[in-house]
Every structure is written in C-alpha cells, then in structure tokens.
Design an enzyme around this catalytic site. Sequence first.
Site, short mmCIF file in Angstrom:
data_model
loop_
_atom_site.label_atom_id
_atom_site.label_comp_id
_atom_site.label_asym_id
_atom_site.label_seq_id
_atom_site.Cartn_x
_atom_site.Cartn_y
_atom_site.Cartn_z
N ARG A 46 0.84 -1.21 0.00
CA ARG A 46 0.00 0.00 0.00
C ARG A 46 0.88 1.26 0.00
O ARG A 46 0.58 2.24 -0.66
CB ARG A 46 -0.94 -0.02 1.22
N LYS A 136 -12.24 13.94 5.65
CA LYS A 136 -13.36 13.44 4.84
C LYS A 136 -14.25 12.52 5.66
O LYS A 136 -13.75 11.74 6.48
CB LYS A 136 -12.83 12.69 3.63
N LYS A 219 -18.66 17.29 -1.36
CA LYS A 219 -18.29 16.20 -2.28
C LYS A 219 -19.54 15.37 -2.57
O LYS A 219 -19.84 14.40 -1.88
CB LYS A 219 -17.19 15.33 -1.64
#
Length: 339
Positions: A46, A136, A219
């Site tokens: 990752r 977020k 968003k």
Amino acid sequence: MDKNLLKETAQKMVARGKGILAADESHPTCGKRFEALGIENTSENRRIYRQMFFNSPDVEKYISGVILFDETLRQSDDAGVPFPENLNAKGLVPGIKVDTGAKDLAGFPGEKVTEGLDGLRDRLAEYFELGARFAKWRAVITIGDGIPSEGCYMANAHALARYARLCQEASIVPIVEPEVLMDGDHDIDVCDRVTTNALHLTFRQLEEQDVMLEGIVLKPSMIIPGTGAAAAGRDVVASRTVDCLKRTVPDAVPGIAFLSGGQSDEDATGHLDAMNKLGGHPWNLTFSYGRALQATAMKTWAGKAENLAAASAAFMQRARSNAAASTGEWDQTLEQSAS
Ligand code: 13P
C-alpha cells in the site's frame, strides 16, 4: 478554530484547474481491489502504491490535495520523509479520512449510517499535529424499494454536520460527502429527487450545527440514472447535476469536488467537463475521484516494481484530463493523443 486557515485551505483544495486525489481506501476496500489483480494487500505494498501517486512528476500541476488513510498519514517515502511532509513540499494539501465506515442503520433494513463521532475531537487534534489540514466523512444513501427513509436522511445529515463542526473547531476543513449510490434500476428523476433531499437536509443540519460554509468542500455524487437503467447523455447528466446544486448549495461554499462513484474513467471526466462548459457557477466545480483516477494505474502497476513508471504515467493521464475538465477544456482528443 482558525477561520482564516479554514478559508485558505478550502480555497487551495478547489483551486482552479486542479482537483483532489482520493487515496483513502480502508484496508478491506484496498484489499478487494488488490486481490482482483493478484496484488498482496500488505502495508508495504500500500505504501509503494500510494507513493507512486505522490511522487508522480508534475503531480502538483493537476492535484491540489490528497485524502489519506490513517496508515498512510503515518508512513514515509523511500527517502524517509513522512508523507504529509512529502506532499506539503509540493504544495499538495494532506487530508485524512476520519469516518469509521458506513454501518447498518438500526431499524432501517438496507440503509446505512456512517460512524466515527466518538473520540473524533481527540483524533482530529492528533491529525492536525501530523499535518492533515482537511478531512473526509462519507455518508451513504441507498436508493431502493421504499428507501431512502426520512430516518436515514436525517441520521446521516446530522452526523455529517457534527463531524464538520468538530473539524472546524480543530482548524481542519471538512469534506462533506453525502453519496447517493448509483446501484439500482432507478431513473435520473429519482436520483435527482433523492440527491436534492439529501443536500437540502445536509445544509440545514450544517446551519444548525453552526458550520462556516466558507470553510467546507462539498463532495456530492452526480445526478445520473442507476447502473441498471438506461444511461443518460453527458449533457443531460451535467445540466441536471448543476440544476440540483443550484437548488441546494449556498454560494458561500467555495467549491464542489465530485466523487466518481463507479463511473467509467471517461464518463467521470466527460460529465465534469460538460458541467464546466456550461459556465457561470458560483462555486468551483472539480473532482475528488478515487476509482476514476486510480483504476487504470492500479491495473498497470499490478504489484510489480518494473511497472511503477507506467502506472504513474497512466495516473497522470487521468489527472491531466480531469484537470482540463475542471475548467471545461477537455475533449476526446486529449485521450487519443495519450493512447
Ligand atoms: P470514488 O471516486 O471511487 O467514488 O471515490 C471517492 C471517494 O472518496 C469515495 O468516498
């Protein structure tokens, strides 16, 4: 709460001609996408994969900020530079996913509510120290037989607003993300009605929780038929989306950065471009794509060191195209010249 910092950060995130890379997949989500390509889902894989995006040559020309997962915020690049510093050095704003996932909403079969408010104040303080300047939180609204319910709309709008106010208290810009899923055979009118409702209720709750609209980025998903229904033309999706936003989003919001939600790479780009070609919007309309920026690059990489440069080139192609779409200057020839 540093109001000037919040406004500056929000402006930077939606700066004209740039957009946000969403690279904040949780380990299970990342695992599913890696597994489909035979890539082992390890912490080091990752790290290598995400470093490829951050170190792409000229990334700062098209990308304004990156949403990270907790693990990545604490990792470093090959030179030992912590990723938040690596990003800052290029002028990219580091962000952090802070929700802990969409869970079944008790009493409402088939519906979700996003969790993560418990302990969030302390986590945000630590994330600010680690360099995150925006956050977020993704709320999920599912369209189906008799849903969404009022209970689902309200629970998610309220959680989004409480999250947003806690972020601002910590001088971190909240990305407010109420996603209406594309799954289903509903038509574009249903998507419009549900999204309009979700956005109305979200802004009502943001107001009630005293959130400063100049210091958020919205968003949303686009107004689009369900994946099981006949597709609509790009111009239709664009005009319906802009009309919905005009009904629901106050001018004080500096920018709107769409999610891609499972659209094809070119649809995500084409829809954004068509919206910006309409022109005259009070907010900057740009992208905060995950899959539509990453999918081709991940496939190209396939977990092999020798493919990293080609993967980076594939990512930059999407970044360039979407940056052009964010000013309404994309056209099909930009794709052909690349391939
Ligand atoms: P997609 O663009 O793949 O929908 O991801 C964006 C995102 O951050 C979802 O929360």
